[in-house]
Motif scaffolding. Structure first.
Motif, PDB file in Angstrom:
ATOM      1  N   GLU A  21     -30.352   6.737  25.090  1.00  0.00           N
ATOM      2  CA  GLU A  21     -29.383   6.718  23.991  1.00  0.00           C
ATOM      3  C   GLU A  21     -28.057   6.109  24.427  1.00  0.00           C
ATOM      4  N   ASN A  22     -27.614   6.454  25.644  1.00  0.00           N
ATOM      5  CA  ASN A  22     -26.322   5.979  26.122  1.00  0.00           C
ATOM      6  C   ASN A  22     -26.350   4.514  26.572  1.00  0.00           C
ATOM      7  N   GLY A  31     -33.949  10.844  27.899  1.00  0.00           N
ATOM      8  CA  GLY A  31     -33.566  10.628  26.505  1.00  0.00           C
ATOM      9  C   GLY A  31     -32.102  10.270  26.363  1.00  0.00           C
ATOM     10  N   GLU A  32     -31.230  10.994  27.071  1.00  0.00           N
ATOM     11  CA  GLU A  32     -29.793  10.687  26.987  1.00  0.00           C
ATOM     12  C   GLU A  32     -29.482   9.343  27.641  1.00  0.00           C
ATOM     13  N   GLY A  57     -31.694   2.002  23.312  1.00  0.00           N
ATOM     14  CA  GLY A  57     -32.608   2.931  22.655  1.00  0.00           C
ATOM     15  C   GLY A  57     -33.889   3.112  23.446  1.00  0.00           C
TER      16      GLY A  57
END
Length: 540
Positions: A231-232, A227-228, A236
């Motif tokens: 996001e990073n 997930g990170e 997405g």
């Protein structure tokens, strides 16, 4: 340069003596092992096949060391860090390929040949033309693979030693070439095998350490890590889904199919992997060595999830690209970050350790590749084509050592131009060439009674020429910012990997060439080869 990269450079600078010490220690230890092995190399059987004295486990470990190259450690981590799911496809393809090698090639090849792929292909056909074709194909495929290792070496050592000048980077590639020439010319197969075993242990240990530290940071919650990373990445949810690189349009989708075919079929045609099956005493040991290799390599590729997605989660995408636009430094930068950051002693130590492991990876693989190509030149081209079987063992081994020098020089010269390309992509090209030229000929020779000398020549040369020709006029070489020559544009073939076209063409040409050939089929020789390949009766 961003603040992160500036700190990284400063952190490396402070601990450069440690880094140089680790690099130097590995090189000196492995050169010592090579010299020791060289003293035990008495004849061609020792130089080419290590005396056939290695166990299934030892050979499986050496195969793993030979296979887990700079593409695996540096290229795949970078591809995942930049393209997420699409980058991980390299890991899947490299692993699945071993099933083809295990089920179709490993045991029959061990039983049918003596030292090289040319021994198998020439068994029931005219010796000189087939051995010539096999030797040429082996050398070309090996040089393509060597490009990736040279590119990885240049990037890695430049990062660690703070070398930014083009001259300095070129000298690094030259240094790697010199060391690989020493490994092969002194130690032969025995020395190369021991270096590969040492390197495999170091690589697995280093990767396991980074994987543990990355998962520990996320409390072993892989979902949180992914997930990170998504996001990073700036992409997405698309980062964790197919299509970020290979689903943009119809061309990239075809490129993905082409890449997949090349990865899955290429391993069974790679010369430096094929010759490893000759180092074990029996066909059962050959099967066991592949089983061990699948287990070791499979575990490693699972850990590339932590390497690639960990880099995406903990590093800025812009920092990865600015360090190396193909992403090849993602794994070393991740090691530095997870060790405490660029300004910490822990980060510098971990960066030094992981980079030394990566450098060990490169040296071991280039030694295996150089040995495969020099062996084919000496055994196939020099001894059986030029000298028509009249060369002594001493002359043949001398030719192998001189060939090592020549191939090393060519690899260094080409590696200078390839240092900014993603090493996983470069290896995929080598897989495509191997699957186009070598695999069709090997399978036809082993399993098709009607196969002839003309079919073998059409298959090898047709697959080789078509794949190399398409690569030369692809975006890999020109026409894009990420190309080998970004300032010129003469590409017209839209795919970055030629496998979709050249692999079927290699099989088709072998089939057509045999059907139109007027050469009589030697049924007795085929029956003898069939019994030998399947039972091991009469194998060396």
């Amino acid at each position: 340069m961003t603040d992160t990269l500036q700190l990284a450079a400063e952190g490396v600078s402070e601990h450069r003596p440690l880094i140089i010490s680790l690099f130097g220690t590995f090189v000196l230890v492995t050169l010592g092992v090579t010299v020791w092995a060289g003293k035990q190399t008495k004849d061609a059987n020792d130089f080419y096949a290590g005396g056939r004295q290695f166990s299934g486990f030892q050979n499986g470990l050496a195969i793993s060391g030979d296979y887990m190259s700079a593409a695996s450690f540096l290229g795949i981590a970078g591809a995942i860090a930049l393209f997420g799911y699409d980058g991980f496809l390299y890991s899947i393809g490299f692993l699945v390929a071993w099933l083809v090698a295990l089920l179709l090639v490993a045991e029959p090849l061990r039983n049918s040949g003596r030292f090289t792929m040319g021994d198998v292909l020439a068994y029931r056909m005219r010796q000189r033309p087939v051995r010539t074709a096999a030797g040429v194909s082996t050398i070309v495929v090996s040089i393509f693979y060597l490009l990736a290792q040279m590119a990885g070496a240049g990037v890695l050592v430049s990062l660690l030693l703070g070398i930014t000048s083009e001259v300095g980077k070129i000298l690094i590639v030259v240094l790697v070439g010199v060391v690989m020439i020493l490994y092969v010319s002194i130690g032969g197969m025995k020395g190369t095998t021991w270096v590969q075993m040492i390197k495999a242990v170091l690589l697995i240990a280093g990767t396991l350490l980074i994987t543990f530290l990355v998962l520990l940071k996320y409390d072993f919650n892989i979902s949180a890590l992914l997930g990170e990373a998504a996001e990073n990445s700036g992409a997405g949810g698309a980062f964790l889904e197919p299509g970020l690189k290979y689903g943009i349009d119809a061309t990239t989708k075809l490129d993905f199919i082409s890449l997949g075919i090349a990865l899955v079929l290429g391993t069974a045609g790679l010369p430096h992997i094929l010759i490893r099956f000759y180092t074990v005493p029996t066909s059962q040991a050959a099967r066991r060595s592949v089983n061990w290799a699948i287990g070791i390599i499979g575990g490693f590729y699972l850990m590339t999830i932590a390497l690639g997605f960990g880099a995406a989660a903990l590093l800025e995408r812009t920092d990865i690209i600015k360090s190396n636009k193909a992403g090849n430094t993602a794994a070393p930068l991740l090691a530095q970050n997870i060790g405490g950051g660029p300004d910490s002693t822990g980060g510098a130590i971990l960066l030094a350790v992981i980079s030394a492991v990566a450098f060990a990876t490169i040296l071991a693989v280039v030694a295996g590749l150089t040995l495969a190509s020099s062996s084919s030149f000496a055994h196939d081209l020099y001894a059986n084509v030029i000298r028509k079987g009249q060369a002594t063992q001493k002359e043949e081994l001398s030719a192998a050592r001189w060939a090592t020098v020549g191939i090393g020089i060519v690899a260094v010269a080409l590696g200078v131009f390839a240092r900014d390309l993603n090493v996983a992509g470069l290896v995929a090209l080598a897989f495509a060439v191997a699957a186009s030229a070598n695999l069709p000929t090997i399978l036809y020779s082993l399993f098709w009674k009607r196969f002839t000398t003309q079919g073998a020549l059409w298959s090898i040369y047709g697959g080789l020429v078509s794949s190399v020709f398409l690569v030369l006029f692809s975006p890999v070489v020109s026409g894009k910012e990420s190309s080998m020559f970004p300032d010129v544009d003469f590409q017209w073939f839209p795919l970055e990997n030629p496998g979709l076209v050249s692999i079927p063409l290699g099989f088709l040409l072998g089939w057509i060439g045999s059907l139109v050939s007027k050469e009589p089929v030697n049924k007795e020789k085929y029956a003898e080869l069939e019994v030998r390949s399947l039972t091991g009766y009469g194998a060396h």
